[in-house]
Design a protein around this motif. Sequence first.
Motif, PDB file in Angstrom:
ATOM      1  N   SER A  66      14.159  -3.284   8.379  1.00 49.67           N
ATOM      2  CA  SER A  66      14.674  -3.475   9.735  1.00 49.67           C
ATOM      3  C   SER A  66      15.095  -4.934   9.888  1.00 49.67           C
ATOM      4  N   PRO A  67      15.866  -5.220  10.905  1.00 47.93           N
ATOM      5  CA  PRO A  67      16.102  -6.636  11.221  1.00 47.93           C
ATOM      6  C   PRO A  67      14.774  -7.261  11.671  1.00 47.93           C
ATOM      7  N   VAL A 122       5.125  10.115   0.935  1.00 48.14           N
ATOM      8  CA  VAL A 122       4.432   9.009   1.602  1.00 48.14           C
ATOM      9  C   VAL A 122       5.260   7.738   1.443  1.00 48.14           C
ATOM     10  N   TYR A 123       5.509   7.079   2.560  1.00 47.23           N
ATOM     11  CA  TYR A 123       6.264   5.838   2.602  1.00 47.23           C
ATOM     12  C   TYR A 123       5.295   4.708   2.938  1.00 47.23           C
ATOM     13  N   GLN A 124       5.185   3.713   2.069  1.00 46.43           N
ATOM     14  CA  GLN A 124       4.343   2.548   2.323  1.00 46.43           C
ATOM     15  C   GLN A 124       5.228   1.452   2.909  1.00 46.43           C
ATOM     16  N   LEU A 125       4.855   0.956   4.082  1.00 49.66           N
ATOM     17  CA  LEU A 125       5.671  -0.013   4.807  1.00 49.66           C
ATOM     18  C   LEU A 125       4.889  -1.298   5.048  1.00 49.66           C
ATOM     19  N   TYR A 126       5.618  -2.410   5.193  1.00 49.09           N
ATOM     20  CA  TYR A 126       4.964  -3.694   5.429  1.00 49.09           C
ATOM     21  C   TYR A 126       5.906  -4.629   6.193  1.00 49.09           C
ATOM     22  N   CYS A 127       5.324  -5.648   6.771  1.00 48.81           N
ATOM     23  CA  CYS A 127       6.082  -6.723   7.413  1.00 48.81           C
ATOM     24  C   CYS A 127       6.240  -7.830   6.381  1.00 48.81           C
ATOM     25  N   SER A 128       7.450  -8.284   6.133  1.00 49.43           N
ATOM     26  CA  SER A 128       7.668  -9.313   5.106  1.00 49.43           C
ATOM     27  C   SER A 128       7.112 -10.674   5.506  1.00 49.43           C
ATOM     28  N   PHE A 129       6.808 -10.872   6.781  1.00 48.63           N
ATOM     29  CA  PHE A 129       6.230 -12.137   7.237  1.00 48.63           C
ATOM     30  C   PHE A 129       4.704 -12.128   7.158  1.00 48.63           C
ATOM     31  N   HIS A 130       4.110 -10.937   7.054  1.00 49.32           N
ATOM     32  CA  HIS A 130       2.645 -10.785   7.052  1.00 49.32           C
ATOM     33  C   HIS A 130       2.250  -9.700   6.052  1.00 49.32           C
ATOM     34  N   THR A 131       2.659  -9.861   4.799  1.00 43.74           N
ATOM     35  CA  THR A 131       2.543  -8.800   3.799  1.00 43.74           C
ATOM     36  C   THR A 131       1.121  -8.330   3.543  1.00 43.74           C
ATOM     37  N   GLY A 132       0.154  -9.189   3.586  1.00 42.16           N
ATOM     38  CA  GLY A 132      -1.217  -8.781   3.277  1.00 42.16           C
ATOM     39  C   GLY A 132      -1.923  -8.052   4.398  1.00 42.16           C
ATOM     40  N   GLU A 133      -1.513  -8.299   5.630  1.00 42.27           N
ATOM     41  CA  GLU A 133      -2.258  -7.724   6.747  1.00 42.27           C
ATOM     42  C   GLU A 133      -1.477  -6.717   7.590  1.00 42.27           C
ATOM     43  N   MET A 169       1.425  -0.293   6.899  1.00 44.70           N
ATOM     44  CA  MET A 169       1.231   1.054   7.440  1.00 44.70           C
ATOM     45  C   MET A 169       1.880   2.054   6.487  1.00 44.70           C
ATOM     46  N   SER A 170       1.648   3.319   6.728  1.00 42.89           N
ATOM     47  CA  SER A 170       2.323   4.354   5.946  1.00 42.89           C
ATOM     48  C   SER A 170       2.844   5.432   6.873  1.00 42.89           C
ATOM     49  N   VAL A 171       3.871   6.124   6.394  1.00 37.06           N
ATOM     50  CA  VAL A 171       4.435   7.275   7.078  1.00 37.06           C
ATOM     51  C   VAL A 171       4.356   8.433   6.085  1.00 37.06           C
ATOM     52  N   THR A 172       3.659   9.497   6.471  1.00 32.87           N
ATOM     53  CA  THR A 172       3.575  10.695   5.647  1.00 32.87           C
ATOM     54  C   THR A 172       4.494  11.749   6.236  1.00 32.87           C
ATOM     55  N   VAL A 173       5.471  12.186   5.431  1.00 31.69           N
ATOM     56  CA  VAL A 173       6.466  13.159   5.880  1.00 31.69           C
ATOM     57  C   VAL A 173       6.196  14.492   5.179  1.00 31.69           C
ATOM     58  N   THR A 174       6.028  15.548   5.964  1.00 34.34           N
ATOM     59  CA  THR A 174       5.823  16.896   5.424  1.00 34.34           C
ATOM     60  C   THR A 174       7.036  17.750   5.738  1.00 34.34           C
ATOM     61  N   LYS A 175       7.143  18.874   5.041  1.00 29.60           N
ATOM     62  CA  LYS A 175       8.284  19.781   5.261  1.00 29.60           C
ATOM     63  C   LYS A 175       8.206  20.456   6.600  1.00 29.60           C
ATOM     64  N   ASN A 190       9.597  -3.004   6.398  1.00 30.38           N
ATOM     65  CA  ASN A 190      10.215  -2.883   5.078  1.00 30.38           C
ATOM     66  C   ASN A 190       9.594  -1.745   4.299  1.00 30.38           C
ATOM     67  N   LEU A 191      10.420  -1.069   3.517  1.00 25.96           N
ATOM     68  CA  LEU A 191       9.909  -0.033   2.622  1.00 25.96           C
ATOM     69  C   LEU A 191       9.342  -0.708   1.378  1.00 25.96           C
ATOM     70  N   GLY A 192       8.031  -0.515   1.154  1.00 30.20           N
ATOM     71  CA  GLY A 192       7.403  -1.022  -0.056  1.00 30.20           C
ATOM     72  C   GLY A 192       7.525  -0.022  -1.183  1.00 30.20           C
ATOM     73  N   SER A 193       7.224   1.233  -0.870  1.00 34.31           N
ATOM     74  CA  SER A 193       7.389   2.327  -1.833  1.00 34.31           C
ATOM     75  C   SER A 193       7.547   3.621  -1.058  1.00 34.31           C
ATOM     76  N   GLY A 194       8.131   4.597  -1.729  1.00 34.99           N
ATOM     77  CA  GLY A 194       8.368   5.880  -1.083  1.00 34.99           C
ATOM     78  C   GLY A 194       8.595   6.954  -2.116  1.00 34.99           C
ATOM     79  N   PRO A 195       8.981   8.137  -1.671  1.00 35.39           N
ATOM     80  CA  PRO A 195       9.258   9.227  -2.607  1.00 35.39           C
ATOM     81  C   PRO A 195      10.351   8.827  -3.603  1.00 35.39           C
ATOM     82  N   ARG A 196      10.336   9.482  -4.737  1.00 34.78           N
ATOM     83  CA  ARG A 196      11.318   9.199  -5.796  1.00 34.78           C
ATOM     84  C   ARG A 196      12.736   9.289  -5.238  1.00 34.78           C
TER      85      ARG A 196
END
Length: 131
Positions: free
Chosen positions: A93-94, A111-122, A125-131, A80-86
């Motif tokens: 995902s399913p 920077v995209y902050q991602l998480y699993c909705s079943f295990h939110t605290g642990e 991950m993040s995805v850093t996208v550059t040009k 799941n996307l927690g936060s990302g670029p404006r």
Amino acid sequence: MKRTIPAVVALLSLSLGFSTVAPALASKKKHKASTQIVRIADNYYYAAKNHTAPFNVKIHSGDSVKWMWPSDVGDTHDVNLGSGPRGQKAWASPAFAARADYKRTFKTPGVYQLYCSFHTGEMVMSVTVTK
């Protein structure tokens, strides 16, 4: 006389700045899109080279990330996307328990902050996208 013509053309080209234009155009090669594989384990994401959590995947704009659920994970997980670029809209995902994959292409740098909705605290991950 034959040797002076190329020399004059070369000097004229330099004085007009043509020598800097051609290399600049040649150096602007288009990035060939690639896919980074992220494996899903028991409550954490990892890549073959990085078993630490949380971890960061670094890619270029237009590249993809493919999350893979192996046959023996056991628990149900998603991405799941927690936060990302404006301007990024929420996405998820399913949910899968095993033998599945989910692929997403990232176009907007940031920077995209991602998480699993079943295990939110642990399971983060993040995805850093550059040009």
